[in-house]
Design a protein around this motif. Structure first.
Motif, mmCIF file in Angstrom:
data_model
loop_
_atom_site.group_PDB
_atom_site.id
_atom_site.type_symbol
_atom_site.label_atom_id
_atom_site.label_comp_id
_atom_site.label_asym_id
_atom_site.label_seq_id
_atom_site.Cartn_x
_atom_site.Cartn_y
_atom_site.Cartn_z
ATOM 1 N N GLN A 28 0.832 -1.192 0.000
ATOM 2 C CA GLN A 28 0.000 0.000 0.000
ATOM 3 C C GLN A 28 0.868 1.243 0.000
ATOM 4 O O GLN A 28 0.595 2.205 -0.719
ATOM 5 C CB GLN A 28 -0.923 -0.001 1.224
ATOM 6 C CG GLN A 28 -1.915 1.149 1.232
ATOM 7 C CD GLN A 28 -2.827 1.085 2.429
ATOM 8 O OE1 GLN A 28 -2.567 0.366 3.390
ATOM 9 N NE2 GLN A 28 -3.896 1.846 2.381
ATOM 10 N N GLN A 31 2.613 2.051 -3.423
ATOM 11 C CA GLN A 31 1.754 2.509 -4.503
ATOM 12 C C GLN A 31 1.276 3.936 -4.286
ATOM 13 O O GLN A 31 0.568 4.472 -5.119
ATOM 14 C CB GLN A 31 0.549 1.569 -4.628
ATOM 15 C CG GLN A 31 0.919 0.157 -5.055
ATOM 16 C CD GLN A 31 -0.256 -0.785 -4.943
ATOM 17 O OE1 GLN A 31 -1.324 -0.409 -4.501
ATOM 18 N NE2 GLN A 31 -0.049 -2.032 -5.325
ATOM 19 N N THR A 32 1.660 4.547 -3.176
ATOM 20 C CA THR A 32 1.194 5.887 -2.861
ATOM 21 C C THR A 32 2.379 6.829 -2.776
ATOM 22 O O THR A 32 3.341 6.565 -2.065
ATOM 23 C CB THR A 32 0.437 5.891 -1.514
ATOM 24 O OG1 THR A 32 -0.588 4.905 -1.543
ATOM 25 C CG2 THR A 32 -0.170 7.253 -1.259
ATOM 26 N N HIS A 33 2.317 7.920 -3.516
ATOM 27 C CA HIS A 33 3.377 8.922 -3.457
ATOM 28 C C HIS A 33 2.748 10.302 -3.454
ATOM 29 O O HIS A 33 1.877 10.599 -4.261
ATOM 30 C CB HIS A 33 4.322 8.794 -4.658
ATOM 31 C CG HIS A 33 5.345 9.886 -4.713
ATOM 32 N ND1 HIS A 33 6.428 9.916 -3.871
ATOM 33 C CD2 HIS A 33 5.429 10.991 -5.490
ATOM 34 C CE1 HIS A 33 7.142 10.999 -4.127
ATOM 35 N NE2 HIS A 33 6.553 11.662 -5.111
ATOM 36 N N ARG A 98 -4.896 9.937 1.429
ATOM 37 C CA ARG A 98 -5.309 9.679 0.050
ATOM 38 C C ARG A 98 -5.422 11.018 -0.667
ATOM 39 O O ARG A 98 -5.542 12.074 -0.015
ATOM 40 C CB ARG A 98 -6.652 8.951 0.016
ATOM 41 C CG ARG A 98 -7.844 9.804 0.422
ATOM 42 C CD ARG A 98 -9.135 9.013 0.315
ATOM 43 N NE ARG A 98 -10.324 9.877 0.354
ATOM 44 C CZ ARG A 98 -11.560 9.445 0.194
ATOM 45 N NH1 ARG A 98 -11.790 8.150 0.010
ATOM 46 N NH2 ARG A 98 -12.575 10.281 0.216
ATOM 47 N N TRP A 159 -10.555 5.161 -2.373
ATOM 48 C CA TRP A 159 -9.271 5.205 -3.070
ATOM 49 C C TRP A 159 -8.673 3.803 -2.993
ATOM 50 O O TRP A 159 -8.185 3.371 -1.961
ATOM 51 C CB TRP A 159 -8.357 6.231 -2.417
ATOM 52 C CG TRP A 159 -7.015 6.372 -3.068
ATOM 53 C CD1 TRP A 159 -5.803 6.019 -2.535
ATOM 54 C CD2 TRP A 159 -6.735 6.910 -4.363
ATOM 55 N NE1 TRP A 159 -4.789 6.307 -3.411
ATOM 56 C CE2 TRP A 159 -5.331 6.852 -4.549
ATOM 57 C CE3 TRP A 159 -7.526 7.413 -5.383
ATOM 58 C CZ2 TRP A 159 -4.717 7.299 -5.716
ATOM 59 C CZ3 TRP A 159 -6.910 7.865 -6.535
ATOM 60 C CH2 TRP A 159 -5.531 7.799 -6.695
ATOM 61 N N ASP A 160 -8.748 3.081 -4.121
ATOM 62 C CA ASP A 160 -8.386 1.666 -4.136
ATOM 63 C C ASP A 160 -7.296 1.409 -5.164
ATOM 64 O O ASP A 160 -7.521 1.542 -6.377
ATOM 65 C CB ASP A 160 -9.629 0.822 -4.457
ATOM 66 C CG ASP A 160 -9.359 -0.673 -4.338
ATOM 67 O OD1 ASP A 160 -8.325 -1.046 -3.759
ATOM 68 O OD2 ASP A 160 -10.176 -1.461 -4.835
ATOM 69 N N ASP A 161 -6.106 1.077 -4.697
ATOM 70 C CA ASP A 161 -5.000 0.684 -5.572
ATOM 71 C C ASP A 161 -4.718 1.754 -6.631
ATOM 72 O O ASP A 161 -4.519 1.460 -7.807
ATOM 73 C CB ASP A 161 -5.314 -0.655 -6.243
ATOM 74 C CG ASP A 161 -4.058 -1.300 -6.840
ATOM 75 O OD1 ASP A 161 -2.944 -0.939 -6.411
ATOM 76 O OD2 ASP A 161 -4.209 -2.145 -7.730
ATOM 77 N N GLY A 162 -4.723 3.026 -6.202
ATOM 78 C CA GLY A 162 -4.357 4.108 -7.101
ATOM 79 C C GLY A 162 -5.464 4.631 -7.987
ATOM 80 O O GLY A 162 -5.190 5.405 -8.912
ATOM 81 N N SER A 163 -6.721 4.257 -7.739
ATOM 82 C CA SER A 163 -7.828 4.753 -8.554
ATOM 83 C C SER A 163 -9.067 4.911 -7.689
ATOM 84 O O SER A 163 -9.182 4.310 -6.619
ATOM 85 C CB SER A 163 -8.100 3.799 -9.723
ATOM 86 O OG SER A 163 -8.449 2.509 -9.244
ATOM 87 N N TRP A 164 -10.005 5.720 -8.175
ATOM 88 C CA TRP A 164 -11.235 5.983 -7.440
ATOM 89 C C TRP A 164 -12.308 4.959 -7.801
ATOM 90 O O TRP A 164 -12.479 4.618 -8.969
ATOM 91 C CB TRP A 164 -11.751 7.387 -7.749
ATOM 92 C CG TRP A 164 -10.877 8.473 -7.204
ATOM 93 C CD1 TRP A 164 -10.014 9.273 -7.909
ATOM 94 C CD2 TRP A 164 -10.765 8.870 -5.837
ATOM 95 N NE1 TRP A 164 -9.378 10.141 -7.074
ATOM 96 C CE2 TRP A 164 -9.818 9.924 -5.783
ATOM 97 C CE3 TRP A 164 -11.362 8.457 -4.659
ATOM 98 C CZ2 TRP A 164 -9.460 10.563 -4.602
ATOM 99 C CZ3 TRP A 164 -11.011 9.086 -3.473
ATOM 100 C CH2 TRP A 164 -10.076 10.120 -3.445
#
Length: 331
Positions: A28, A31-33, A98, A159-164
């Protein structure tokens, strides 16, 4: 006077130390920056289907210590038990953050819609239970029903795996929107004004910075253009370029560093010891506190950002006002 200030101040007790923390997996985090200045939301439990609340914030520092935390400044929360309230800054887990979802125009809701309602400084998940008059809705939230303005509602998204989820629909700012009423057809052309714009071109504002040596200083500037989501091109009124031309300095800055010019207050006969003031210094207004009252309308002002004292004339001081939650509050 300029010195390297601390990047942030800790708040005790931290707001989220009183709330249940969520475990963050390595995948997790990877995948978040987020970058400095990004508009985000901080949640207490970022799992899919979370009820919130989601607190709007701005990233002040993208990576802190172990790279599993970032420093944010909340847009709607202030420091607790403070004599002069300031927007709360806090180090939070990266997995609790997020992106801020973009605002949607012309959003209407129906009974049963899964929504977020803005309440108590954050967005909380609820359900539309009735449609009322004057663009108001009845919303059920945690077993309680309350009226909510249309502007304070949005479709709930995870916010799931980089997409809404659900995804946003593609919007075309140049497309027409047709409204039909019996035989009358009205066509409205959507303007090109960017979503999230808060300042019109030509507006005189004050701009701050968290760069070293400029903390707690506000510089007068003019809005030149909106250059992106929550970002503006500004031209300073009293700062010039250092290339020898002495042209007015221009730069791009985030909306979170911009505020309206404070309203004029009645003339102050004299300032008192410990009074919060802004002092005109180095072409900007610096936040300080009167530490000594001298003769001849002269004062000594203490600056906490640099831990220094300087002497000022009465005419170079103004009572401090803080821009909090969209309104001016005397310090």
């Amino acid at each position: 006077m300029i010195a390297t200030p601390p990047l942030y101040r800790s708040v005790t007790p931290p707001l989220y130390s009183l709330l249940p923390a969520a475990r963050v997996s390595d995948s997790q985090m990877s995948q978040t920056h987020f970058s400095k200045g990004d508009e985000v939301e901080v949640v207490t439990k970022p799992s899919r289907g979370s009820t919130g609340p989601y607190y709007p914030a701005t990233v002040r520092r993208s990576v802190v210590k172990d790279k599993a935390h970032i420093l944010v400044q909340y847009q709607t929360l202030t420091t607790p038990n403070a004599v002069s309230p300031r927007l709360l800054q806090e180090i939070v887990e990266l997995g609790n953050v997020r992106p801020a979802p973009p605002r949607e125009l012309y959003q209407f809701f129906k009974v049963g819609d899964d929504v977020d309602a803005y309440r108590e400084n954050g967005w909380s998940r609820g359900t539309v239970t009735d449609i009322l008059e004057n663009s108001k809705y009845l919303v059920a939230l945690r077993g309680e029903e309350f009226e909510c303005e249309q502007c304070d509602l949005r479709i709930h998204r995870d916010w799931d795996d980089g997409s809404w989820v659900p995804p946003f629909q593609e919007e075309n700012s140049s497309s027409g929107m047709v409204v039909k009423s019996r035989k009358l057809v009205l066509k409205f052309k959507c303007g090109k004004k960017p979503l999230g714009a808060s300042f019109e071109n030509g507006t005189v504002v004050e701009v701050s910075s968290d760069e070293e040596g400029y903390k707690d200083a506000w510089y007068t500037a003019k809005i030149i253009d909106h250059v992106g989501n929550n970002k503006y091109l500004v031209e300073y009124l009293y700062l010039v370029t250092d290339d020898g031309t002495k042209d007015p300095l221009r730069e791009e800055t985030w909306a979170s560093y911009i505020r309206p010019c404070p309203p004029a207050l009645p003339s102050v006969a004299h300032f008192k010891v410990l009074q919060k003031v802004d002092a005109w210094y180095n072409e900007g207004w610096w936040e300080g506190t009167v530490s000594k009252v001298l003769g001849g309308l002269m004062y000594v002002v203490y600056f906490s950002s640099t831990n220094e004292e300087l002497m000022f004339e009465h005419s170079n001081l103004r009572p401090r006002q803080d821009w909090i939650n969209g309104q001016w509050i005397p310090a």
